[in-house]
Design a protein around this motif. Structure first.
Motif, PDB file in Angstrom:
ATOM      1  N   LYS A  39       0.723  -1.143  -0.143  1.00 39.25           N
ATOM      2  CA  LYS A  39       0.045   0.003  -0.212  1.00 39.25           C
ATOM      3  C   LYS A  39       0.860   1.060   0.003  1.00 39.25           C
ATOM      4  CE  LYS A  39      -4.234  -1.426   2.123  1.00 39.25           C
ATOM      5  NZ  LYS A  39      -5.293  -1.067   3.288  1.00 39.25           N
ATOM      6  N   TRP A  40       0.305   2.279  -0.668  1.00 40.47           N
ATOM      7  CA  TRP A  40       0.944   3.548  -0.443  1.00 40.47           C
ATOM      8  C   TRP A  40       0.965   4.144   0.879  1.00 40.47           C
ATOM      9  CZ3 TRP A  40       4.410   4.288  -4.124  1.00 40.47           C
ATOM     10  CH2 TRP A  40       4.397   3.800  -5.265  1.00 40.47           C
ATOM     11  N   VAL A  41       1.721   5.266   0.998  1.00 40.11           N
ATOM     12  CA  VAL A  41       1.387   5.951   2.344  1.00 40.11           C
ATOM     13  C   VAL A  41       0.230   6.710   2.505  1.00 40.11           C
ATOM     14  CG1 VAL A  41       3.978   6.082   2.915  1.00 40.11           C
ATOM     15  CG2 VAL A  41       2.887   8.036   1.525  1.00 40.11           C
ATOM     16  N   ASP A  42      -0.351   7.113   1.406  1.00 40.14           N
ATOM     17  CA  ASP A  42      -1.677   7.910   1.571  1.00 40.14           C
ATOM     18  C   ASP A  42      -2.853   6.932   1.503  1.00 40.14           C
ATOM     19  OD1 ASP A  42      -1.832   6.688  -1.116  1.00 40.14           O
ATOM     20  OD2 ASP A  42      -2.100   8.516  -2.311  1.00 40.14           O
ATOM     21  N   GLY A  43      -2.688   5.670   1.748  1.00 42.33           N
ATOM     22  CA  GLY A  43      -3.698   4.355   1.974  1.00 42.33           C
ATOM     23  C   GLY A  43      -4.325   3.887   0.685  1.00 42.33           C
ATOM     24  N   THR A  44      -3.807   4.395  -0.614  1.00 42.49           N
ATOM     25  CA  THR A  44      -4.324   3.845  -1.491  1.00 42.49           C
ATOM     26  C   THR A  44      -3.580   2.495  -1.951  1.00 42.49           C
ATOM     27  OG1 THR A  44      -2.823   5.083  -2.920  1.00 42.49           O
ATOM     28  CG2 THR A  44      -5.031   6.080  -2.626  1.00 42.49           C
ATOM     29  N   PRO A  45      -4.345   1.597  -2.450  1.00 44.27           N
ATOM     30  CA  PRO A  45      -3.634   0.292  -2.867  1.00 44.27           C
ATOM     31  C   PRO A  45      -2.940   0.299  -3.899  1.00 44.27           C
ATOM     32  CG  PRO A  45      -5.809   0.255  -3.389  1.00 44.27           C
ATOM     33  CD  PRO A  45      -5.828   1.568  -2.622  1.00 44.27           C
ATOM     34  N   LEU A  46      -1.983  -0.722  -4.217  1.00 40.03           N
ATOM     35  CA  LEU A  46      -1.009  -0.662  -5.270  1.00 40.03           C
ATOM     36  C   LEU A  46      -1.849  -0.950  -6.569  1.00 40.03           C
ATOM     37  CD1 LEU A  46       1.802  -0.244  -6.398  1.00 40.03           C
ATOM     38  CD2 LEU A  46       2.336  -2.573  -5.715  1.00 40.03           C
ATOM     39  N   THR A  47      -2.097  -0.242  -7.632  1.00 39.74           N
ATOM     40  CA  THR A  47      -2.597  -0.762  -8.992  1.00 39.74           C
ATOM     41  C   THR A  47      -1.590  -0.923  -9.940  1.00 39.74           C
ATOM     42  OG1 THR A  47      -3.131   1.480  -9.294  1.00 39.74           O
ATOM     43  CG2 THR A  47      -4.718   0.230  -8.005  1.00 39.74           C
ATOM     44  N   GLU A  48      -0.859   0.195 -10.135  1.00 38.10           N
ATOM     45  CA  GLU A  48       0.286   0.220 -11.119  1.00 38.10           C
ATOM     46  C   GLU A  48       1.840   0.028 -10.825  1.00 38.10           C
ATOM     47  OE1 GLU A  48       0.946   1.627 -15.197  1.00 38.10           O
ATOM     48  OE2 GLU A  48      -1.028   1.476 -14.167  1.00 38.10           O
ATOM     49  N   THR A  49       2.346  -1.028 -11.196  1.00 33.29           N
ATOM     50  CA  THR A  49       3.795  -1.437 -10.529  1.00 33.29           C
ATOM     51  C   THR A  49       4.755  -1.418 -11.640  1.00 33.29           C
ATOM     52  OG1 THR A  49       2.891  -3.782 -11.222  1.00 33.29           O
ATOM     53  CG2 THR A  49       2.388  -2.938  -9.199  1.00 33.29           C
ATOM     54  N   PHE A  50       5.839  -1.046 -11.383  1.00 33.88           N
ATOM     55  CA  PHE A  50       7.039  -1.060 -11.893  1.00 33.88           C
ATOM     56  C   PHE A  50       8.241  -2.058 -11.217  1.00 33.88           C
ATOM     57  CE2 PHE A  50       4.541   2.737 -12.708  1.00 33.88           C
ATOM     58  CZ  PHE A  50       4.265   2.514 -14.040  1.00 33.88           C
ATOM     59  N   TRP A  51       7.880  -2.971 -10.773  1.00 38.83           N
ATOM     60  CA  TRP A  51       9.032  -3.707  -9.898  1.00 38.83           C
ATOM     61  C   TRP A  51      10.012  -4.289 -11.113  1.00 38.83           C
ATOM     62  CZ3 TRP A  51       8.679  -3.583  -5.061  1.00 38.83           C
ATOM     63  CH2 TRP A  51       7.320  -3.406  -4.282  1.00 38.83           C
ATOM     64  N   GLU A  52      11.269  -4.684 -10.544  1.00 35.55           N
ATOM     65  CA  GLU A  52      12.353  -5.164 -11.084  1.00 35.55           C
ATOM     66  C   GLU A  52      11.603  -6.534 -11.369  1.00 35.55           C
ATOM     67  OE1 GLU A  52      15.168  -4.777 -12.440  1.00 35.55           O
ATOM     68  OE2 GLU A  52      15.848  -2.759 -11.683  1.00 35.55           O
ATOM     69  N   ILE A  53      12.488  -7.436 -12.174  1.00 34.43           N
ATOM     70  CA  ILE A  53      12.064  -8.793 -12.569  1.00 34.43           C
ATOM     71  C   ILE A  53      12.460  -9.504 -11.217  1.00 34.43           C
ATOM     72  CG2 ILE A  53      12.766 -10.896 -13.771  1.00 34.43           C
ATOM     73  CD1 ILE A  53      13.192  -9.013 -16.126  1.00 34.43           C
ATOM     74  N   ASN A  54      11.358 -10.553 -10.628  1.00 35.05           N
ATOM     75  CA  ASN A  54      11.438 -11.198  -9.656  1.00 35.05           C
ATOM     76  C   ASN A  54      11.458 -10.491  -8.461  1.00 35.05           C
ATOM     77  OD1 ASN A  54      11.873 -13.405 -11.228  1.00 35.05           O
ATOM     78  ND2 ASN A  54      14.041 -13.244 -11.273  1.00 35.05           N
ATOM     79  N   GLN A  55      10.910  -9.421  -8.568  1.00 31.56           N
ATOM     80  CA  GLN A  55      10.687  -8.540  -7.360  1.00 31.56           C
ATOM     81  C   GLN A  55       9.287  -8.260  -6.995  1.00 31.56           C
ATOM     82  OE1 GLN A  55      12.833  -8.013  -4.943  1.00 31.56           O
ATOM     83  NE2 GLN A  55      14.469  -8.747  -6.230  1.00 31.56           N
ATOM     84  N   PRO A  56       8.656  -7.980  -5.859  1.00 33.00           N
ATOM     85  CA  PRO A  56       9.229  -8.059  -4.576  1.00 33.00           C
ATOM     86  C   PRO A  56       9.527  -9.631  -4.252  1.00 33.00           C
ATOM     87  CG  PRO A  56       6.910  -7.543  -4.268  1.00 33.00           C
ATOM     88  CD  PRO A  56       7.243  -7.587  -5.626  1.00 33.00           C
ATOM     89  N   ASP A  57      10.618  -9.674  -3.198  1.00 35.27           N
ATOM     90  CA  ASP A  57      10.943 -11.395  -3.021  1.00 35.27           C
ATOM     91  C   ASP A  57      11.029 -11.446  -1.553  1.00 35.27           C
ATOM     92  OD1 ASP A  57      13.078  -9.689  -2.740  1.00 35.27           O
ATOM     93  OD2 ASP A  57      14.421 -11.258  -3.769  1.00 35.27           O
ATOM     94  N   ASN A  58      10.970 -10.218  -0.664  1.00 34.19           N
ATOM     95  CA  ASN A  58      11.140 -10.180   0.739  1.00 34.19           C
ATOM     96  C   ASN A  58      12.390 -10.930   1.254  1.00 34.19           C
ATOM     97  OD1 ASN A  58      10.204  -9.586   3.349  1.00 34.19           O
ATOM     98  ND2 ASN A  58       9.198 -11.596   3.633  1.00 34.19           N
ATOM     99  N   GLY A  59      13.484 -10.533   0.385  1.00 38.45           N
ATOM    100  CA  GLY A  59      14.813 -11.130   0.555  1.00 38.45           C
ATOM    101  C   GLY A  59      15.010 -12.478   0.488  1.00 38.45           C
ATOM    102  N   SER A  60      13.956 -13.161  -0.248  1.00 38.47           N
ATOM    103  CA  SER A  60      14.085 -14.541  -0.808  1.00 38.47           C
ATOM    104  C   SER A  60      14.291 -15.505   0.255  1.00 38.47           C
ATOM    105  CB  SER A  60      15.294 -14.861  -1.843  1.00 38.47           C
ATOM    106  OG  SER A  60      15.091 -13.926  -2.781  1.00 38.47           O
ATOM    107  N   GLY A  61      13.808 -14.925   1.458  1.00 40.62           N
ATOM    108  CA  GLY A  61      13.979 -15.894   2.530  1.00 40.62           C
ATOM    109  C   GLY A  61      15.493 -15.916   3.234  1.00 40.62           C
ATOM    110  N   ARG A  62      16.182 -15.037   2.735  1.00 43.94           N
ATOM    111  CA  ARG A  62      17.743 -15.062   3.322  1.00 43.94           C
ATOM    112  C   ARG A  62      17.564 -14.288   4.629  1.00 43.94           C
ATOM    113  NH1 ARG A  62      21.109 -14.189  -2.003  1.00 43.94           N
ATOM    114  NH2 ARG A  62      20.256 -16.035  -3.286  1.00 43.94           N
ATOM    115  N   PRO A  63      17.986 -14.949   5.833  1.00 48.87           N
ATOM    116  CA  PRO A  63      18.025 -14.078   7.035  1.00 48.87           C
ATOM    117  C   PRO A  63      18.989 -12.923   7.458  1.00 48.87           C
ATOM    118  CG  PRO A  63      18.272 -16.517   7.383  1.00 48.87           C
ATOM    119  CD  PRO A  63      18.575 -16.216   6.200  1.00 48.87           C
ATOM    120  N   GLN A  64      20.006 -12.910   6.493  1.00 49.54           N
ATOM    121  CA  GLN A  64      20.749 -11.566   6.502  1.00 49.54           C
ATOM    122  C   GLN A  64      19.979 -10.327   5.657  1.00 49.54           C
ATOM    123  OE1 GLN A  64      21.409 -14.415   4.637  1.00 49.54           O
ATOM    124  NE2 GLN A  64      22.396 -13.946   2.543  1.00 49.54           N
TER     125      GLN A  64
END
Length: 527
Positions: free
Chosen positions: A178-203
């Motif tokens: 979500k955006w900081v103004d409360g609107t949901p994400l509709t238009e995205t410009f993510w890199e390939i394979n993103q978002p990945d939340n760190g791919s599960g890597r603890p570091q």
């Protein structure tokens, strides 16, 4: 002894004369004795009266001198006050000129900000966490940037060469951005394979905040919120709003101040006539002594000094009164004229303010309309092309008909369905290079009965000559030409052909436009 008669007569006359003289002397002596001799009014008897007169005149002179000094000081103060009021008039005239220019100021961004359309942007000059970056933006009356159009993404891609925080997070619910103004994400410009939340890597930890990268295609990536990055603030362009009417009212309060001249207190005039009419009896002595002459000189000097001071005081009072009346009259005339001009200018400024408010409302509506139009125009994902109410994508990858459909469905779309000549014309113009691409048409279920993937039968086709031909000769079941493709980049409308579904080539995906599904723009402008 005998005397002659003549001799006796002379003796008698002498006796008689002597007797008369004695009687006269006696009478004179008695009168002298009975006379009432009053004491002389000597100088020593008149001393207290003259001393009182000297003290009285001295006090009168001192009082008149003090009054003269006080009046001089009062006159000086009055002159300074009039001078100050004249300066105030000059300053107020300048302020009225400034007030007229205030309404002509246009919408601008604060110093150091960059304006794009109706929005101001600021790239921080330091690095910090996502939260500290947002705190800095909010302290400036803004917030972290919200990117909801392709045009804004393209602008920000050129805005900074540094990776920077944007106002996007999934802290509240993992994977729900979500955006900081409360609107949901509709238009995205993510890199390939993103978002990945760190791919599960603890570091890497939890990657709950989004950045726009400063390298490559400058697309989005999720990152740990405590990472140290620059940030981009955003706020709507404003105007130097001046409360003109309030400023005019404040000046009017000053102009309407009481400039009435104060009159001199008539009590400073003393009654000198009583002193002049004092009944000093002259001495009956034969002549004044030296001390008497000195005392009289002092009395005369003090009397003259008192008269001089009184005359000077009266003259100065008259001069002050005339000057005050003249200055007050001129000042009142100037103030009246200035008030009249101010009221006229205030009315004009009020009309200009109302016109500016109307213009501002019209500009705001125009911005809203333009932003809505921009969103309608760019409501397809990055890389997709909009046609009517649909978004179309020519793949970069190649694969079989089934692999192509699987890729499209993973994007929330499906292979394209062509139901109009306009759509056919748009598809073959998507590339200037001749490219074979799968479409959503097949006769797998029943040979020769071509059906779209949405279940609709083929009503109008754009086949090449002698197509479809299922290969033109009998083939094994595994080599049946049951899937259709078109050729992008040709100027010939009829360019469909059937091929075996296992052949490797590109494909065209199709999905409904997100903001035109209901035929209108449902996205609200940011505050």
């Amino acid at each position: 002894m005998s005397h002659s008669p003549q001799h006796r007569q002379d003796i008698l006359r002498a006796d008689f004369s002597s007797s008369e003289m004695d009687d006269e002397i006696y009478v004179n002596v008695e009168k002298a004795k009975s006379a009432n001799f009053r004491p002389s009014t000597s100088p020593t008897g008149s001393g207290p009266s003259r001393s009182a007169a000297v003290v009285f005149l001295s006090l009168l002179s001192a009082f008149l001198l003090a009054a003269l000094i006080g009046l001089g000081v009062l006159t000086l103060v009055k002159e300074n006050k009039l001078s100050s009021q004249t300066e105030d008039l000059t300053e107020m005239t300048e302020e009225l000129k400034k007030l007229q220019s205030l309404s002509k100021q246009k919408k601008t961004c604060p110093a150091g900000w960059t304006k794009n359309d109706c929005v101001c942007y600021l790239l921080s000059n330091k690095s910090s966490s996502w939260d500290e970056g947002r705190d800095d933006c909010r302290a400036r009356g803004a917030d972290l940037v919200v990117i909801d159009t392709l045009k804004e993404q393209q602008f920000l891609s050129n805005f900074s060469s540094e990776s920077a925080w944007i106002g996007l997070t999934d802290r509240a619910e993992e994977g729900h951005w979500k955006w900081v103004d409360g609107t949901p994400l509709t238009e995205t410009f993510w890199e390939i394979n993103q978002p990945d939340n760190g791919s599960g890597r603890p570091q890497y930890g939890e990657e709950d905040c989004a950045e726009i990268r400063g390298v490559g295609h400058k697309l989005w990536n999720d990152l740990n919120c405590e990472s140290q990055l620059h940030w981009i603030c955003e706020q709507t362009a404003g105007s130097n709003s001046v409360k003109v009417s309030q400023m005019i009212s404040e000046r009017e309060l000053i102009l309407r101040a009481d400039f009435s001249s104060s009159e001199m207190d008539n009590e400073i005039y003393v009654n000198v006539e009583k002193a002049k009419s004092a009944n000093f009896r002259p001495s009956t002595s034969s002549g004044p002594s030296r001390s008497e002459r000195g005392l009289c000189a002092v009395v005369v000097f003090l009397s003259l000094l008192s008269v001089f001071l009184l005359a000077a005081l009266i003259g100065l009072g008259v001069l002050y009164d005339e000057s005050s009346k003249r200055s007050s009259s001129e000042l009142r005339a100037n103030l009246t004229e200035l008030l009249r001009i101010s009221e006229g200018k205030l009315s004009s400024l009020t009309e200009e303010r109302d016109q500016l408010n109307v213009s501002l409302s019209e500009i705001t509506e125009e911005c809203s309309r333009l932003q809505g139009w921009r969103r309608r125009k760019n409501c397809c994902p990055a890389g997709w092309k909009k046609f009517s109410h649909f978004c179309l994508l020519l793949s970069n990858e190649t694969g079989s008909w089934d692999e192509g459909r699987k890729d499209c469905r993973a994007r929330g779309a499906d292979l394209v369905v062509i139901d109009s000549p306009e759509k056919q014309g748009f598809l073959i113009s998507m590339s200037t290079t001749e490219t074979i691409a799968w479409i959503g048409l097949t006769d797998r279920v029943e040979e020769g009965n071509w059906t779209w993937i949405n279940g609709a039968p083929l009503s109008e086709g754009y086949w090449k000559r002698s197509q479809p031909d299922n290969g033109g000769q009998p083939r094994s079941k595994t080599m049946q030409e049951d899937c259709a493709h078109l050729t992008v980049g040709l100027t010939i409308t009829n360019n469909w052909n059937d091929l075996p579904c296992e052949w490797i080539q590109k494909w065209i995906c199709e999905q409904s436009s997100k903001c035109d599904q209901d035929g209108r723009d449902g996205v609200q402008m940011k505050a």
